[in-house]
Design a protein around this motif. Structure first.
Motif, PDB file in Angstrom:
ATOM      1  N   ILE A   1      41.726 -76.597  -9.692  1.00  0.00           N
ATOM      2  CA  ILE A   1      42.402 -77.446 -10.668  1.00  0.00           C
ATOM      3  C   ILE A   1      43.273 -78.470  -9.948  1.00  0.00           C
ATOM      4  O   ILE A   1      43.292 -79.664 -10.300  1.00  0.00           O
TER       5      ILE A   1
ATOM      6  N   PHE B   1      43.017 -82.529 -10.054  1.00  0.00           N
ATOM      7  CA  PHE B   1      44.216 -83.278 -10.401  1.00  0.00           C
ATOM      8  C   PHE B   1      44.542 -84.303  -9.313  1.00  0.00           C
ATOM      9  O   PHE B   1      44.814 -85.484  -9.604  1.00  0.00           O
TER      10      PHE B   1
ATOM     11  N   ILE C   1      48.299 -80.230 -17.068  1.00  0.00           N
ATOM     12  CA  ILE C   1      47.735 -79.023 -16.461  1.00  0.00           C
ATOM     13  C   ILE C   1      48.286 -77.826 -17.214  1.00  0.00           C
ATOM     14  O   ILE C   1      49.487 -77.782 -17.517  1.00  0.00           O
TER      15      ILE C   1
ATOM     16  N   VAL D   1      42.808 -78.802 -16.710  1.00  0.00           N
ATOM     17  CA  VAL D   1      43.446 -80.060 -16.360  1.00  0.00           C
ATOM     18  C   VAL D   1      42.802 -81.137 -17.227  1.00  0.00           C
ATOM     19  O   VAL D   1      41.581 -81.221 -17.312  1.00  0.00           O
TER      20      VAL D   1
END
Length: 468
Positions: A217, A221, A355, A412
């Motif tokens: 994740i 991101f 997130i 996310v």
């Protein structure tokens, strides 16, 4: 001298929830708040302001529509600091009004003033008008929250070099900004200002960020941040910060690199706001960051009738968990039964993109040597994602191969902090991959990503025998 069943210091999420819980149990409760209005850091400088700022920035900048209309699209061509502040003040007034009504409805008394211990049962309150009174209570709940960490080598001036509390009062939006600190607060503000087309540079001595979040994740991101030209200088430390005659600020990094910028936001940590409480008089002491140590089940300190909850006790420092901590502490403090909350709670980071995570990360599953499989869905695979113009967004679920149960959900992208609650419910109810495969989700919705990810995992798991 007034006597109360519970004295609460601080009216943030932990303090207000604890106070109202005790009042609902028929106890006499007093809340002491040193701020101008009730609500604590959460309402006035933390959770609510930063999320309001985020929503305003995304709306006025047209951020959510750029997938269709291009990066140059804006709802308002010239966005000012006053545009951001206007919506913020309306929101804060509403929050305070709701909280004051809750206190009045539940007969919770509250006063403005600074509280400090006289002895373990008594606190001295210096009111705004200078009057000094002593208050005693059977139990005391410390919910004083935190304040920004402000090291001496940073020349704070509230205009060009600021902490996260001061950022809300800026007079104009900077063309460029350096954010020192890649923690949750630093990342949230860095990405919000990036969405406003401020050129943002994020600096942190650590070579990684958000280490408690699933690595996949964080990688997704990070890619999104770099894709919109945010500079991430990780593994580099700002050793010197100085204001220039031109009005700009120059930073010198430990590798010799120098950066000139319009504004510096120092967001490298917060400190428990315990320095004015005279803790030694109560037999307590805080750690180097001003935090208090408590029993994680009852939130009692080493002094049995004194409790602490919220950010002042450290991680996870979320408004949501602080509320539960305050509620549990208050129940224990007044002698009521307090049930332990469900094991899994969601963690939300209101960056751009959002997130949110709940349960075990893939790294934690590996460390526990649990046989597992993952299922992934990208928002662009959903019809709703196409309708919204999303070309980013990722939902990941982790399942046990032995039990087929969901172990963790990590998201996310747009709406992550809302979507995560479906996974949270399945986690706490010990649901399996079959729930996502067999269940029907509204169409078209982003929640359909759960079905896509569930099918992805189910196909990968194949005929592996479950031990249910």
């Amino acid at each position: 001298m007034d006597q109360f069943d519970l004295l609460v210091v601080g009216s943030g999420p932990a303090g207000r929830r604890g106070a109202i819980q005790a009042a609902k149990l028929g106890k006499r409760v007093l809340v002491i708040e040193q701020g101008k209005r009730v609500g604590g850091v959460s309402v006035h400088t933390g959770t609510i302001p930063s999320k309001t700022l985020r929503e305003t920035a995304l709306n006025l900048s047209g951020w959510r529509e750029r997938g269709f209309y291009g990066r140059a699209y804006r709802v308002k061509q010239e966005i000012s600091a006053e545009d951001l502040r206007r919506r913020l003040l309306i929101t804060l007034d509403h929050e305070v009004e709701v909280l004051e009504h809750q206190f009045a409805r539940n007969r919770v008394q509250h006063m403005r003033g600074k509280a400090s211990f006289v002895d373990p049962q008594t606190m001295q309150v210096v009111k705004d008008d200078g009057e000094v009174i002593n208050v005693t209570a059977t139990s005391i709940l410390l919910a004083v929250g935190t304040k920004p960490f402000r090291p001496d080598y940073i020349p704070f001036d509230s205009k060009t070099v600021l902490d996260s509390d001061e950022l809300l009062d800026i007079e104009e939006l900077p063309r460029s900004m350096v954010v020192i600190g890649a923690g949750v607060i630093g990342i949230e503000y860095a990405t919000i200002f990036s969405a406003l087309d401020t050129q943002v540079t994020l600096i942190d001595p650590k070579s990684t960020m958000l280490d408690f979040i699933d690595k996949e994740i964080v990688e997704d991101f990070t890619y999104q941040l770099r894709d919109r030209n945010m500079k991430l200088l990780l593994g580099q430390k700002a050793e010197k910060v100085e204001r220039l005659p031109s009005g700009k600020v120059e930073l010198t990094l430990d590798n010799g690199r120098r950066i000139a910028t319009d504004m510096v936001l120092f967001a490298a940590g917060r400190m428990g706001a315990t320095d004015t409480l005279n803790l030694p008089a109560a037999g307590l002491e805080a750690d180097a960051r001003g935090r208090l140590s408590v029993n994680p089940e009852t939130f009692a300190t080493k002094v049995p009738h004194i409790f602490a909850a919220g950010d002042v006790v450290g991680f996870p420092s979320l408004a949501s968990t602080s509320m539960e901590q305050g509620r549990i502490a208050a129940r224990v403090a007044v002698g009521a039964i307090a049930k332990e909350p469900p094991k899994y709670f969601p963690y939300g980071i209101y960056a751009v993109p959002e997130i949110s995570t709940c349960g075990l990360s893939e790294e934690e599953v590996k460390d526990r040597h649990i046989p597992y499989e993952c299922g992934i869905a990208r928002f662009r695979e959903t019809s709703r994602g196409h309708i919204m113009g999303l070309d980013t967004g990722l939902l990941k679920m982790i399942f046990s191969l032995k039990t087929r149960r969901l172990l963790g959900v990590h998201i996310v992208g747009e709406g992550a902090t809302e979507l995560v609650h479906i996974g949270q419910a399945v986690l706490n109810l010990k649901g399996t991959v079959e729930y996502f495969v067999e269940n029907t989700f509204n169409y078209p919705t982003l929640a359909e990503a759960y079905k896509i990810a569930g099918l992805d995992a189910w196909n990968r798991m194949g005929d592996i025998k479950s031990e249910l």
